[in-house]
Enzyme design. Structure first.
Site, PDB file in Angstrom:
ATOM      1  N   HIS A   1       1.518   3.003   2.591  1.00 42.65           N
ATOM      2  CA  HIS A   1       2.378   2.822   3.767  1.00 42.65           C
ATOM      3  C   HIS A   1       3.548   1.899   3.427  1.00 42.65           C
ATOM      4  CE1 HIS A   1       3.594   2.562   7.896  1.00 42.65           C
ATOM      5  NE2 HIS A   1       3.148   1.338   8.080  1.00 42.65           N
TER       6      HIS A   1
ATOM      7  N   HIS B   1      10.171  13.056  26.104  1.00 45.26           N
ATOM      8  CA  HIS B   1      10.888  12.277  27.126  1.00 45.26           C
ATOM      9  C   HIS B   1       9.946  11.461  28.026  1.00 45.26           C
ATOM     10  CE1 HIS B   1       9.645  15.019  30.387  1.00 45.26           C
ATOM     11  NE2 HIS B   1       9.758  15.954  29.459  1.00 45.26           N
TER      12      HIS B   1
ATOM     13  N   HIS C   1      -0.120   3.636  16.498  1.00 46.03           N
ATOM     14  CA  HIS C   1       0.247   4.438  15.330  1.00 46.03           C
ATOM     15  C   HIS C   1       0.181   5.909  15.720  1.00 46.03           C
ATOM     16  CE1 HIS C   1      -0.567   5.422  10.780  1.00 46.03           C
ATOM     17  NE2 HIS C   1       0.420   6.138  11.289  1.00 46.03           N
TER      18      HIS C   1
ATOM     19  N   ASP D   1       0.886  -9.461  -0.355  1.00 53.17           N
ATOM     20  CA  ASP D   1      -0.368  -8.748  -0.127  1.00 53.17           C
ATOM     21  C   ASP D   1      -1.521  -9.672  -0.493  1.00 53.17           C
ATOM     22  OD1 ASP D   1      -1.178  -5.487   0.100  1.00 53.17           O
ATOM     23  OD2 ASP D   1      -2.697  -6.806  -0.749  1.00 53.17           O
TER      24      ASP D   1
ATOM     25  N   SER E   1       0.848  -1.189   0.000  1.00 53.65           N
ATOM     26  CA  SER E   1       0.000   0.000   0.000  1.00 53.65           C
ATOM     27  C   SER E   1       0.885   1.242   0.000  1.00 53.65           C
ATOM     28  CB  SER E   1      -0.870  -0.003   1.256  1.00 53.65           C
ATOM     29  OG  SER E   1      -0.024   0.056   2.405  1.00 53.65           O
TER      30      SER E   1
END
Length: 205
Positions: free
Chosen positions: A12, A132, A141, A32, A10
């Site tokens: 991504h 941090h 994500h 895929d 894809s």
């Protein structure tokens, strides 16, 4: 071995392929489950996830945005002891005191600061930052341009939308979706979708 299988052909997957090339991979193939897809980012789609067994000695990374699907494929690879790797773009800025789990990808321009833990199978997308003392659990994500301030804990499979901001010292629970551009100013304690400034849970009627 310098050979990589990317699962998920894809957009991504295209970005991950570019990072893989920059990280020194020479032989790259895609798998895929859409059998109509034959090529991605100039690399061949050689089959579906049913063909994983043909690549037992290759490295693997899962390039699928959907957290549940990504987790399921990751766990299948893990169960059968395939080598899952992380990929970090050379233009990402990562503190020497960061732990990054297997199967995580960190895109160009991302920043991860000191004493932060990023789980396995995560995506820290283009231009995103995690400051941090953060904890980002597995299969999270953090989308393009999202910013997570210091000492934030993000739960399993949560999705932080593009340009969203999480203020410092907060907890975001498992299976949340924070909408694009939202600003989180208090703990998110219930799974669900949160949108707006400040972010509020979207209630289905």
């Amino acid at each position: 071995m310098n050979r990589l299988v990317i699962i998920g052909a894809s957009g991504h997957g295209k970005v991950i392929a570019d990072i893989a090339v920059k990280c020194g991979y020479k032989d790259i193939v895609f798998l895929d489950d859409n059998e109509n897809v034959k090529e991605c980012a100039g690399f061949l789609v050689k089959g579906t996830t049913a063909d994983i067994k043909e690549y037992q000695k290759w490295d693997f990374i899962v390039a699928i945005g959907d957290a549940v699907v990504r987790e399921n494929i990751y766990k299948n690879l893990e169960k059968h002891s395939y080598k899952i790797v992380s990929l970090i773009h050379p233009d990402a800025v990562i503190s020497r005191r960061v732990n990054i789990g297997k199967g995580t990808v960190v895109m160009a321009g991302a920043v991860i600061n000191s004493d932060t833990t990023i789980g396995k199978g995560c995506i820290v997308n283009t231009g995103a930052s995690v400051d941090h003392d953060g904890v980002v659990e597995d299969f999270v994500h953090i989308s393009v341009g999202a910013h997570v301030a210091g000492t934030v804990h993000i739960g399993l499979r949560t999705w932080i939308g593009a340009g969203a901001i999480i203020l410092n010292n907060l907890n975001v629970c498992t299976d949340c979706m924070v909408g694009a551009g939202a600003v989180v100013i208090k703990n998110l304690d219930q799974p669900g979708t949160y949108i707006g400034v400040p972010a509020k849970q979207l209630v289905k009627e």
